[in-house]
Write a protein that holds these residues in place. Structure first.
Motif, PDB file in Angstrom:
ATOM      1  N   GLY A 192       0.787  -1.231   0.000  1.00  0.00           N
ATOM      2  CA  GLY A 192       0.000   0.000   0.000  1.00  0.00           C
ATOM      3  C   GLY A 192       0.812   1.271   0.000  1.00  0.00           C
ATOM      4  N   THR A 193       2.144   1.165  -0.148  1.00  0.00           N
ATOM      5  CA  THR A 193       2.988   2.362  -0.153  1.00  0.00           C
ATOM      6  C   THR A 193       3.347   2.815  -1.567  1.00  0.00           C
ATOM      7  OG1 THR A 193       5.033   1.068  -0.008  1.00  0.00           O
ATOM      8  CG2 THR A 193       3.996   1.752   2.072  1.00  0.00           C
ATOM      9  N   GLY A 194       2.751   2.190  -2.563  1.00  0.00           N
ATOM     10  CA  GLY A 194       3.033   2.575  -3.938  1.00  0.00           C
ATOM     11  C   GLY A 194       2.299   3.841  -4.335  1.00  0.00           C
ATOM     12  N   LEU A 195       2.590   4.318  -5.523  1.00  0.00           N
ATOM     13  CA  LEU A 195       1.861   5.461  -6.062  1.00  0.00           C
ATOM     14  C   LEU A 195       1.822   5.344  -7.571  1.00  0.00           C
ATOM     15  CD1 LEU A 195       3.911   8.719  -6.388  1.00  0.00           C
ATOM     16  CD2 LEU A 195       5.008   6.615  -5.672  1.00  0.00           C
ATOM     17  N   LEU A 196       0.826   5.962  -8.143  1.00  0.00           N
ATOM     18  CA  LEU A 196       0.651   5.998  -9.590  1.00  0.00           C
ATOM     19  C   LEU A 196      -0.037   7.318  -9.896  1.00  0.00           C
ATOM     20  CD1 LEU A 196       1.298   4.000 -11.902  1.00  0.00           C
ATOM     21  CD2 LEU A 196      -1.076   3.237 -11.781  1.00  0.00           C
ATOM     22  N   ARG A 197       0.713   8.243 -10.489  1.00  0.00           N
ATOM     23  CA  ARG A 197       0.169   9.592 -10.706  1.00  0.00           C
ATOM     24  C   ARG A 197       0.390   9.990 -12.157  1.00  0.00           C
ATOM     25  NH1 ARG A 197       2.492  12.925  -6.473  1.00  0.00           N
ATOM     26  NH2 ARG A 197       4.205  13.557  -7.801  1.00  0.00           N
ATOM     27  N   PHE A 198      -0.719  10.344 -12.802  1.00  0.00           N
ATOM     28  CA  PHE A 198      -0.676  10.678 -14.215  1.00  0.00           C
ATOM     29  C   PHE A 198      -0.860  12.174 -14.441  1.00  0.00           C
ATOM     30  CE2 PHE A 198      -2.426   6.297 -14.137  1.00  0.00           C
ATOM     31  CZ  PHE A 198      -1.419   5.654 -14.839  1.00  0.00           C
ATOM     32  N   ASN A 199      -0.366  12.651 -15.576  1.00  0.00           N
ATOM     33  CA  ASN A 199      -0.599  14.024 -16.000  1.00  0.00           C
ATOM     34  C   ASN A 199      -2.061  14.151 -16.414  1.00  0.00           C
ATOM     35  OD1 ASN A 199      -0.872  16.376 -17.649  1.00  0.00           O
ATOM     36  ND2 ASN A 199       1.339  16.403 -17.948  1.00  0.00           N
ATOM     37  N   PRO A 200      -2.859  14.956 -15.710  1.00  0.00           N
ATOM     38  CA  PRO A 200      -4.301  15.026 -16.021  1.00  0.00           C
ATOM     39  C   PRO A 200      -4.585  15.463 -17.452  1.00  0.00           C
ATOM     40  CG  PRO A 200      -3.821  16.101 -13.925  1.00  0.00           C
ATOM     41  CD  PRO A 200      -2.505  15.820 -14.573  1.00  0.00           C
ATOM     42  N   ALA A 201      -3.804  16.393 -17.969  1.00  0.00           N
ATOM     43  CA  ALA A 201      -4.042  16.866 -19.334  1.00  0.00           C
ATOM     44  C   ALA A 201      -3.788  15.757 -20.351  1.00  0.00           C
ATOM     45  CB  ALA A 201      -3.149  18.074 -19.631  1.00  0.00           C
ATOM     46  N   GLN A 202      -2.739  14.970 -20.137  1.00  0.00           N
ATOM     47  CA  GLN A 202      -2.428  13.878 -21.067  1.00  0.00           C
ATOM     48  C   GLN A 202      -3.438  12.741 -20.957  1.00  0.00           C
ATOM     49  OE1 GLN A 202       1.647  13.173 -19.770  1.00  0.00           O
ATOM     50  NE2 GLN A 202       2.432  14.062 -21.664  1.00  0.00           N
ATOM     51  N   MET A 203      -4.007  12.549 -19.787  1.00  0.00           N
ATOM     52  CA  MET A 203      -4.949  11.450 -19.597  1.00  0.00           C
ATOM     53  C   MET A 203      -6.224  11.627 -20.422  1.00  0.00           C
ATOM     54  SD  MET A 203      -3.909   8.928 -17.802  1.00  0.00           S
ATOM     55  CE  MET A 203      -5.387   8.130 -17.153  1.00  0.00           C
ATOM     56  N   LYS A 204      -6.521  12.844 -20.831  1.00  0.00           N
ATOM     57  CA  LYS A 204      -7.734  13.096 -21.624  1.00  0.00           C
ATOM     58  C   LYS A 204      -7.685  12.390 -22.975  1.00  0.00           C
ATOM     59  CE  LYS A 204      -8.586  17.622 -19.490  1.00  0.00           C
ATOM     60  NZ  LYS A 204      -8.657  19.092 -19.693  1.00  0.00           N
ATOM     61  N   THR A 205      -6.481  12.147 -23.475  1.00  0.00           N
ATOM     62  CA  THR A 205      -6.351  11.496 -24.785  1.00  0.00           C
ATOM     63  C   THR A 205      -5.554  10.193 -24.690  1.00  0.00           C
ATOM     64  OG1 THR A 205      -4.377  12.841 -25.240  1.00  0.00           O
ATOM     65  CG2 THR A 205      -6.500  13.682 -26.029  1.00  0.00           C
ATOM     66  N   SER A 206      -5.394   9.666 -23.495  1.00  0.00           N
ATOM     67  CA  SER A 206      -4.583   8.460 -23.316  1.00  0.00           C
ATOM     68  C   SER A 206      -5.460   7.220 -23.177  1.00  0.00           C
ATOM     69  CB  SER A 206      -3.709   8.587 -22.063  1.00  0.00           C
ATOM     70  OG  SER A 206      -2.772   9.628 -22.208  1.00  0.00           O
ATOM     71  N   SER A 207      -4.904   6.104 -23.574  1.00  0.00           N
ATOM     72  CA  SER A 207      -5.580   4.819 -23.360  1.00  0.00           C
ATOM     73  C   SER A 207      -4.504   3.739 -23.274  1.00  0.00           C
ATOM     74  CB  SER A 207      -6.547   4.497 -24.492  1.00  0.00           C
ATOM     75  OG  SER A 207      -5.856   4.365 -25.724  1.00  0.00           O
ATOM     76  N   PHE A 208      -4.747   2.745 -22.429  1.00  0.00           N
ATOM     77  CA  PHE A 208      -3.794   1.650 -22.308  1.00  0.00           C
ATOM     78  C   PHE A 208      -4.513   0.448 -21.733  1.00  0.00           C
ATOM     79  CE2 PHE A 208      -2.965   5.022 -19.134  1.00  0.00           C
ATOM     80  CZ  PHE A 208      -3.527   4.444 -18.013  1.00  0.00           C
ATOM     81  N   GLN A 209      -3.901  -0.713 -21.918  1.00  0.00           N
ATOM     82  CA  GLN A 209      -4.432  -1.960 -21.396  1.00  0.00           C
ATOM     83  C   GLN A 209      -3.382  -2.610 -20.513  1.00  0.00           C
ATOM     84  OE1 GLN A 209      -5.447  -4.117 -24.988  1.00  0.00           O
ATOM     85  NE2 GLN A 209      -7.532  -3.291 -24.982  1.00  0.00           N
ATOM     86  N   MET A 210      -3.843  -3.492 -19.630  1.00  0.00           N
ATOM     87  CA  MET A 210      -2.909  -4.223 -18.765  1.00  0.00           C
ATOM     88  C   MET A 210      -3.481  -5.594 -18.467  1.00  0.00           C
ATOM     89  SD  MET A 210      -3.612  -2.309 -15.110  1.00  0.00           S
ATOM     90  CE  MET A 210      -3.972  -0.725 -15.885  1.00  0.00           C
ATOM     91  N   SER A 211      -2.608  -6.514 -18.084  1.00  0.00           N
ATOM     92  CA  SER A 211      -3.051  -7.858 -17.737  1.00  0.00           C
ATOM     93  C   SER A 211      -3.719  -7.857 -16.364  1.00  0.00           C
ATOM     94  CB  SER A 211      -1.846  -8.804 -17.718  1.00  0.00           C
ATOM     95  OG  SER A 211      -0.958  -8.440 -16.663  1.00  0.00           O
ATOM     96  N   LYS A 212      -4.443  -8.911 -16.070  1.00  0.00           N
ATOM     97  CA  LYS A 212      -5.084  -9.033 -14.753  1.00  0.00           C
ATOM     98  C   LYS A 212      -4.042  -9.075 -13.640  1.00  0.00           C
ATOM     99  CE  LYS A 212      -9.339 -11.370 -16.229  1.00  0.00           C
ATOM    100  NZ  LYS A 212     -10.165 -12.602 -16.096  1.00  0.00           N
TER     101      LYS A 212
END
Length: 225
Positions: A192-212
């Motif tokens: 629970g000490t991890g982090l994942l922070r994205f650029n909000p402006a870039q996220m408007k046009t971003s898409s990605f997939q990941m495995s389960k």
């Protein structure tokens, strides 16, 4: 404005190049990898020590790119003029001076941190990231002989900021960050000490997939699963 400061602010306009601040300031497309087994911070055996350095160099080379121009960034902390001077460890001073001499680091930027109530003099120099990485640098950081060092690819702005048991990583885009996480999700923190922070402006046009399995690792890292 210094050319390095201009370049840093082009890639990271809301952040400063001081390693321990990246988690809390505006460094986008950021995550953290923990490179010791079972979330440990210390008690490293000789075998684990070698593995720790190998994982750091492997991950750093993946992000920074062997043979690419890299900025090696060294912040030095001091008290402001109105505060009592801070004691400086003579051994640390020698170690910093050796690092500056070896890589041609020169003062580029003075930054006052209201949070730390300190001035950071940012020294930096452009080097070529070597094949196999720079193991000695991570050894000194792991053993708390150096701190707050940041490495940045001069062409992409990708950042690696090592700490005692792992690295903070910033990528140019959300897609690039998630591609990295998808390849190395086994090295995400699991408590629970991890982090994942994205650029909000870039996220408007971003898409990605990941495995389960990647999604499950992210949930464990963030403490949401």
């Amino acid at each position: 404005m210094d050319s390095f400061q201009t370049l840093w602010q082009r890639f990271h306009p809301d952040a400063v190049p001081v390693g321990h601040t990246l988690e809390k300031n505006g460094t986008w497309n950021l995550t953290r990898f923990h490179l010791l087994p079972n979330g440990r911070d210390g008690y490293v055996s000789r075998v684990e020590y070698r593995g720790l350095i190998q994982r750091f160099n492997h991950l750093a080379t993946e992000i920074l790119d062997a043979g690419a121009p890299i900025w090696l960034i060294l912040p030095e902390r001091s008290a402001p003029d109105w505060a009592p001077p801070e004691a400086v460890d003579p051994a640390l001073r020698k170690r910093i001076n050796r690092l500056k001499h070896r890589y041609g680091l020169t003062p580029r930027w003075d930054y006052y941190s209201a949070d730390d109530k300190a001035i950071y003099t940012i020294s930096a120099g452009e080097i070529i990231w070597p094949e196999g990485g720079i193991g000695r640098l991570f050894i000194d950081i792991h053993n708390e002989r150096l701190s707050d060092i940041v490495l940045m690819n001069a062409d992409t702005g990708a950042v690696v900021a090592p700490y005692g048991a792992g690295v903070f990583v910033s990528q140019p885009t959300p897609e690039a960050l998630m591609a990295l996480v998808s390849n190395y999700y086994g090295w995400l923190p699991q408590d629970g000490t991890g982090l994942l922070r994205f650029n909000p402006a870039q996220m408007k046009t971003s898409s990605f997939q990941m495995s389960k399995s990647c999604a499950a690792a992210i949930q464990r890292a963030l403490g949401t699963g």
